[in-house]
Design a protein around this motif. Structure first.
Motif, PDB file in Angstrom:
ATOM      1  N   SER B 196       0.825  -1.214   0.000  1.00  0.00           N
ATOM      2  CA  SER B 196       0.000   0.000   0.000  1.00  0.00           C
ATOM      3  C   SER B 196       0.863   1.270   0.000  1.00  0.00           C
ATOM      4  CB  SER B 196      -1.000  -0.007   1.155  1.00  0.00           C
ATOM      5  OG  SER B 196      -0.380  -0.200   2.386  1.00  0.00           O
ATOM      6  N   GLU B 197       2.147   1.107  -0.244  1.00  0.00           N
ATOM      7  CA  GLU B 197       3.052   2.221  -0.550  1.00  0.00           C
ATOM      8  C   GLU B 197       3.048   3.335   0.493  1.00  0.00           C
ATOM      9  OE1 GLU B 197       2.969   3.367  -4.739  1.00  0.00           O
ATOM     10  OE2 GLU B 197       1.987   1.491  -5.278  1.00  0.00           O
ATOM     11  N   GLY B 198       2.990   2.931   1.742  1.00  0.00           N
ATOM     12  CA  GLY B 198       3.105   3.920   2.810  1.00  0.00           C
ATOM     13  C   GLY B 198       1.884   4.806   2.981  1.00  0.00           C
ATOM     14  N   THR B 199       0.765   4.431   2.382  1.00  0.00           N
ATOM     15  CA  THR B 199      -0.423   5.287   2.480  1.00  0.00           C
ATOM     16  C   THR B 199      -1.352   4.890   3.617  1.00  0.00           C
ATOM     17  OG1 THR B 199      -1.690   3.914   0.933  1.00  0.00           O
ATOM     18  CG2 THR B 199      -0.412   5.731  -0.010  1.00  0.00           C
ATOM     19  N   LEU B 200      -1.124   3.709   4.220  1.00  0.00           N
ATOM     20  CA  LEU B 200      -2.011   3.254   5.305  1.00  0.00           C
ATOM     21  C   LEU B 200      -1.296   3.141   6.644  1.00  0.00           C
ATOM     22  CD1 LEU B 200      -4.044   0.445   3.443  1.00  0.00           C
ATOM     23  CD2 LEU B 200      -4.629   2.860   3.729  1.00  0.00           C
ATOM     24  N   GLY B 201       0.016   3.160   6.620  1.00  0.00           N
ATOM     25  CA  GLY B 201       0.796   3.046   7.844  1.00  0.00           C
ATOM     26  C   GLY B 201       2.270   2.978   7.477  1.00  0.00           C
ATOM     27  N   ILE B 202       3.124   3.131   8.483  1.00  0.00           N
ATOM     28  CA  ILE B 202       4.568   3.078   8.237  1.00  0.00           C
ATOM     29  C   ILE B 202       5.106   1.790   8.846  1.00  0.00           C
ATOM     30  CG2 ILE B 202       6.788   4.181   8.693  1.00  0.00           C
ATOM     31  CD1 ILE B 202       5.285   6.856   8.898  1.00  0.00           C
ATOM     32  N   VAL B 203       5.656   0.927   8.008  1.00  0.00           N
ATOM     33  CA  VAL B 203       6.179  -0.354   8.485  1.00  0.00           C
ATOM     34  C   VAL B 203       7.492  -0.119   9.234  1.00  0.00           C
ATOM     35  CG1 VAL B 203       7.080  -2.606   7.782  1.00  0.00           C
ATOM     36  CG2 VAL B 203       5.091  -1.614   6.603  1.00  0.00           C
ATOM     37  N   THR B 204       7.583  -0.629  10.458  1.00  0.00           N
ATOM     38  CA  THR B 204       8.783  -0.398  11.263  1.00  0.00           C
ATOM     39  C   THR B 204       9.644  -1.647  11.462  1.00  0.00           C
ATOM     40  OG1 THR B 204       7.334  -0.674  13.174  1.00  0.00           O
ATOM     41  CG2 THR B 204       7.931   1.576  12.555  1.00  0.00           C
ATOM     42  N   ARG B 205       8.999  -2.813  11.563  1.00  0.00           N
ATOM     43  CA  ARG B 205       9.750  -4.062  11.737  1.00  0.00           C
ATOM     44  C   ARG B 205       9.003  -5.175  11.028  1.00  0.00           C
ATOM     45  NH1 ARG B 205      11.017  -5.234  17.840  1.00  0.00           N
ATOM     46  NH2 ARG B 205       8.836  -4.667  18.195  1.00  0.00           N
ATOM     47  N   ALA B 206       9.703  -6.271  10.740  1.00  0.00           N
ATOM     48  CA  ALA B 206       9.040  -7.382  10.070  1.00  0.00           C
ATOM     49  C   ALA B 206       9.684  -8.698  10.471  1.00  0.00           C
ATOM     50  CB  ALA B 206       9.112  -7.210   8.556  1.00  0.00           C
ATOM     51  N   VAL B 207       8.893  -9.741  10.450  1.00  0.00           N
ATOM     52  CA  VAL B 207       9.405 -11.108  10.571  1.00  0.00           C
ATOM     53  C   VAL B 207       9.350 -11.732   9.181  1.00  0.00           C
ATOM     54  CG1 VAL B 207       9.123 -13.385  11.609  1.00  0.00           C
ATOM     55  CG2 VAL B 207       8.520 -11.328  12.926  1.00  0.00           C
ATOM     56  N   LEU B 208      10.493 -12.132   8.671  1.00  0.00           N
ATOM     57  CA  LEU B 208      10.576 -12.681   7.321  1.00  0.00           C
ATOM     58  C   LEU B 208      10.799 -14.197   7.377  1.00  0.00           C
ATOM     59  CD1 LEU B 208      12.975  -9.985   5.828  1.00  0.00           C
ATOM     60  CD2 LEU B 208      10.468  -9.999   5.808  1.00  0.00           C
ATOM     61  N   ARG B 209      10.298 -14.858   6.362  1.00  0.00           N
ATOM     62  CA  ARG B 209      10.458 -16.298   6.270  1.00  0.00           C
ATOM     63  C   ARG B 209      11.725 -16.622   5.480  1.00  0.00           C
ATOM     64  NH1 ARG B 209       6.309 -20.482   3.197  1.00  0.00           N
ATOM     65  NH2 ARG B 209       7.309 -22.373   3.930  1.00  0.00           N
ATOM     66  N   LEU B 210      12.550 -17.482   6.024  1.00  0.00           N
ATOM     67  CA  LEU B 210      13.756 -17.910   5.311  1.00  0.00           C
ATOM     68  C   LEU B 210      13.503 -19.246   4.611  1.00  0.00           C
ATOM     69  CD1 LEU B 210      16.464 -17.004   7.978  1.00  0.00           C
ATOM     70  CD2 LEU B 210      15.564 -15.599   6.108  1.00  0.00           C
ATOM     71  N   GLN B 211      14.297 -19.522   3.618  1.00  0.00           N
ATOM     72  CA  GLN B 211      14.178 -20.760   2.852  1.00  0.00           C
ATOM     73  C   GLN B 211      15.507 -21.509   2.896  1.00  0.00           C
ATOM     74  OE1 GLN B 211      11.405 -21.815   1.456  1.00  0.00           O
ATOM     75  NE2 GLN B 211      10.128 -19.958   1.510  1.00  0.00           N
ATOM     76  N   PRO B 212      15.457 -22.810   2.664  1.00  0.00           N
ATOM     77  CA  PRO B 212      16.712 -23.560   2.622  1.00  0.00           C
ATOM     78  C   PRO B 212      17.648 -23.011   1.538  1.00  0.00           C
ATOM     79  CG  PRO B 212      14.832 -25.067   2.648  1.00  0.00           C
ATOM     80  CD  PRO B 212      14.283 -23.681   2.459  1.00  0.00           C
ATOM     81  N   HIS B 213      18.908 -23.008   1.836  1.00  0.00           N
ATOM     82  CA  HIS B 213      19.920 -22.598   0.862  1.00  0.00           C
ATOM     83  C   HIS B 213      19.966 -23.601  -0.276  1.00  0.00           C
ATOM     84  CE1 HIS B 213      23.666 -21.500  -0.967  1.00  0.00           C
ATOM     85  NE2 HIS B 213      24.280 -22.588  -0.562  1.00  0.00           N
ATOM     86  N   MET B 214      20.074 -23.119  -1.501  1.00  0.00           N
ATOM     87  CA  MET B 214      20.121 -23.997  -2.680  1.00  0.00           C
ATOM     88  C   MET B 214      21.495 -23.871  -3.333  1.00  0.00           C
ATOM     89  SD  MET B 214      17.131 -25.418  -3.234  1.00  0.00           S
ATOM     90  CE  MET B 214      15.849 -25.369  -2.014  1.00  0.00           C
ATOM     91  N   PRO B 215      22.373 -24.814  -3.087  1.00  0.00           N
ATOM     92  CA  PRO B 215      23.740 -24.675  -3.590  1.00  0.00           C
ATOM     93  C   PRO B 215      23.877 -24.850  -5.105  1.00  0.00           C
ATOM     94  CG  PRO B 215      23.465 -26.777  -2.458  1.00  0.00           C
ATOM     95  CD  PRO B 215      22.205 -26.012  -2.253  1.00  0.00           C
ATOM     96  N   SER B 216      22.903 -25.508  -5.725  1.00  0.00           N
ATOM     97  CA  SER B 216      23.061 -25.793  -7.154  1.00  0.00           C
ATOM     98  C   SER B 216      22.239 -24.841  -8.008  1.00  0.00           C
ATOM     99  CB  SER B 216      22.647 -27.248  -7.413  1.00  0.00           C
ATOM    100  OG  SER B 216      22.103 -27.411  -8.692  1.00  0.00           O
ATOM    101  N   GLU B 217      22.924 -24.073  -8.856  1.00  0.00           N
ATOM    102  CA  GLU B 217      22.245 -23.158  -9.775  1.00  0.00           C
ATOM    103  C   GLU B 217      22.544 -23.567 -11.205  1.00  0.00           C
ATOM    104  OE1 GLU B 217      22.478 -18.763  -9.319  1.00  0.00           O
ATOM    105  OE2 GLU B 217      23.246 -19.189  -7.321  1.00  0.00           O
TER     106      GLU B 217
END
Lengths: 463, 463
Positions: B196-217
């Motif tokens: 919502s591009e800062g129009t409804l509130g100002i995000v101050t902190r977040a909990v993010l989800r991590l994923q397993p590392h993928m060594p093969s590209e």
């Protein structure tokens, strides 16, 4: 028949309005079979009819409860004699299916299974899956943000919805039938209606995202010697099977034993004396290659002492035997009668201590009759807990609820992982949501449903 | 200094308020370098300070524009001399990282790269990735629901956020720092603030989800003989590489040619006369096995005539050479000066016709100077279109915008796939959102920011 009902008949036709026995013969609770008490059930045939129905109700200050497949268990579909039920059952058509764009557009009353089968017909899959698949509807799945057994791989219902259409309390149709994976043009309005349990609007249609069909399924039941081993096992398979892991279900010993040796209903594929069991499943493309990799990973877990025994399914029938131990809820309902059912989530590292605390509390308060079983989607932090104290009086229910919910505050858990709040958990919402959060929910409810007509009293009560 | 600024200094300290040159030396637009014109830039050090700042602004009816890493390109960060900028730059700490729960808690001002590196340190990955990784912030990624190059595998920023904390316009702190994959306890409030591009509130902190590392590209650049072959190729690799496909980027001939032979800036790894090119990438666990499977699938595509030539990366350096053809935006900025940049999405089956229409329109209106290049995240339905008519007058800009946006209505497309609306696209929102949708957006804006103080005029204008 009062004026409103007459006007409704004029919109949806006489077969679109159910009265009397046609209402009370329907149940609003599949655990207890409690009858529907609404004044009538209205069954629109399309969005336009529903829009007109809601405009009428808005004018008449008529509260409305929406019904999908009625498989929810938090009393979200309960209706008083003053309330009107809107059922989406006649809106059950799949409107469009696109294999290039991987989308399926469907009316809200279609069952989950209907959608799964339609996807399978074009060699794709709709990945949301849960035991109630044959009865639950897409609209209900959206309204409750359904979870199920494949969340670890595909996410909850929220992740499967690309677009939707909803009717607001005043009859306004908000059509956001987006078909694209990416659309940042303004606020993502569908998020308002997903998981708000019919309190902000009535979902009428949706565009769902399909996934490639996965012909190779690998399934194992394993015995796990400790909770610590269980979390390490989750870490190991998350890493080693990362791209394909589709389920990681944990069964506490009390659950496994009841389902197998105690009830005699399911074959104990592994000895019943292990503290924990897990069902591990992957979905992939190459059966031979996947099977080899899967058994290598299990071998690694065995060598690391994370599992003590394992049985791998070699056929569809064997897979079903394993899953039945997890999914046959009827055994629980029968053995734990009268049963209280809980669905909580909490950070995985706290689960063991939480369950232990619960067991001790139960033993202390009901030393003779208290009995519980624990199982759940461990990979998602979600536990299902079934408890009986052989008595379902309101006081007993209240006491058990206190036991189950109170410790969640300290552990940063939630009183509802996937079943929603409905009426049943509303008084416990403040255990896991702050007063600012609840105030903001009320602010949204007031903004979208100013008269408080949509599923009144569910989720949050307006003062 | 006026009273408000004095009061702000009392909250955040003198080094927390920037004035004069410290404001105007900052740019609000990295394409043009346009200076920030705000009356001051306030830099809180924590949520509590920001809450007090906002309470003051609310009392004083002071409008506020939030700044993250300032890498957006839709003028979402533009500020007038009457407006105050809140910058989260001093709130950039990673607060917690949990490898068992696979979560990372971070303040909004941390850069994306900082988070990616912190995840890598515990052998996991934070999968959101885009060219601006070194400057863009997590708060900005959330506010704009950032996309990038791995959406096809991991989803947009919305899917990476488990919980967040935001400050409302009146200073209320809504803390929903959920750490669990599943939490259906009431409305999912974080969705309000994501995108919502800062129009409804100002995000101050977040909990993010991590994923397993993928060594093969595994990475390949392929030449594709037609648009039809391109969509079939997407279908083939989506099916055959389903579990591991992490990118499918399409380059139209005009883009590939400009980046390689025309500009001379990048080696043409394949001959420059193919109508289309694609970059295909997978992420997996076992390099040897993945490489074999990857080249088998490409072989299949070659035999089916879906590709005419291919080059596979055998090292990290070779991968970078391939990706540079796609990501080196500076070549475009230079070669297409002055450049108009667009970011649209539309259903894949319509893309070819849409681009053709656009090319014809450009040739008809600017036969001598009109030039465009097209590339994008084909798998996500997302095209980036860069156009020059060698003139960036407001009239020319307006004319090109009409050319680009108008046909999207008919095709069911969107004027913004991942860049957001900001100021730049606000007048075109009605091309892809209905009047009911825009009315509902305004209703939400009014409910959450009744005085209209947060990023005023961006996304939707209140009347």
């Amino acid at each position: 028949m009062d004026k409103l009902l007459n006007d409704l008949v004029a919109i949806v036709g006489p077969e679109g309005v159910l009265l009397g026995d046609d209402v009370s013969q329907r149940s609003v609770d599949w655990f207890t079979g409690a009858p529907c008490r609404a004044k009538a059930i209205v069954r629109p045939r399309d969005t336009e009819q529903l829009s007109r129905v809601m405009a009428l109700c808005y004018q008449a200050d008529q509260p409305v409860v929406t019904h999908g497949g009625m498989t929810g268990i938090v009393h979200g579909g309960e209706a008083s004699p003053e309330e009107l039920v809107v059922s989406l059952e006649l809106m059950n058509r799949i409107e469009d299916i696109d294999s290039v764009g991987s989308t399926l557009q469907v009316q809200a009353g279609a069952t989950l299974q209907h959608v799964q089968e339609a996807a399978a017909e074009i060699d794709m899959q709709f990945p949301l899956d849960l035991g109630a698949r044959g009865s639950c509807t897409i609209g209900g799945n959206i309204a409750t943000n359904a979870g199920g057994i494949r969340v670890i791989r595909y996410g909850m219902m929220r992740q499967q919805v690309l677009g939707l259409e909803a009717v607001l309390s005043d009859g306004t149709v908000v059509s956001s039938l987006n078909k694209m994976l990416k659309n940042n043009a303004g606020y993502d309005l569908k998020q308002l209606f997903i998981g708000s349990e019919g309190t902000l609007g009535i979902v009428t249609r949706a565009v769902l995202r399909l996934q490639p069909h996965m012909p190779s399924e690998q399934t194992a039941l394993v015995a796990v010697p400790s909770f610590d081993a269980l979390t390490q096992l989750l870490g190991l398979v998350s890493q080693e099977l990362a791209n394909s892991l589709s389920a990681f279900e944990a069964l506490w010993n009390n659950h496994y034993k009841l389902m197998t040796t105690e009830s005699g209903k399911h074959t104990p594929l592994l000895a019943d004396d292990s503290p924990f069991y897990a069902i591990i499943e992957t979905l992939g493309l190459d059966d031979e290659r996947d099977a080899e990799h899967f058994s290598q990973v299990l071998q690694k877990a065995l060598e690391a002492g994370l599992i003590t025994d394992a049985v791998l399914a070699n056929s569809r029938a064997q897979r079903q035997v394993i899953w039945a131990i997890r999914e046959d809820i009827e055994v629980l309902v029968k053995e734990l009668k009268p049963m209280f059912s809980y669905d909580v989530s909490l950070p995985i590292p706290h689960m063991d201590a939480y369950v232990e605390l619960l067991e001790q509390g139960l033993k202390a308060q009901w030393p003779q009759v208290g009995k519980m079983v624990v199982f759940g989607h461990l990979g998602d932090g979600n536990l299902h807990i079934m408890i009986t104290v052989r008595d379902d009086s309101p006081e007993s229910r209240r006491q058990v609820e206190q036991l189950v919910y109170t410790p969640l505050k300290e552990y940063g858990g939630s009183v509802s992982a996937e079943h929603g709040i409905g009426l049943e958990k509303r008084d416990y919402l403040s255990i896991c949501r702050s007063s600012e959060e609840i105030a903001l929910m009320k602010r949204m409810k007031t903004a979208l449903d100013p008269k408080g007509l949509l599923n009144p009293g569910k989720v949050v009560a307006l003062d």
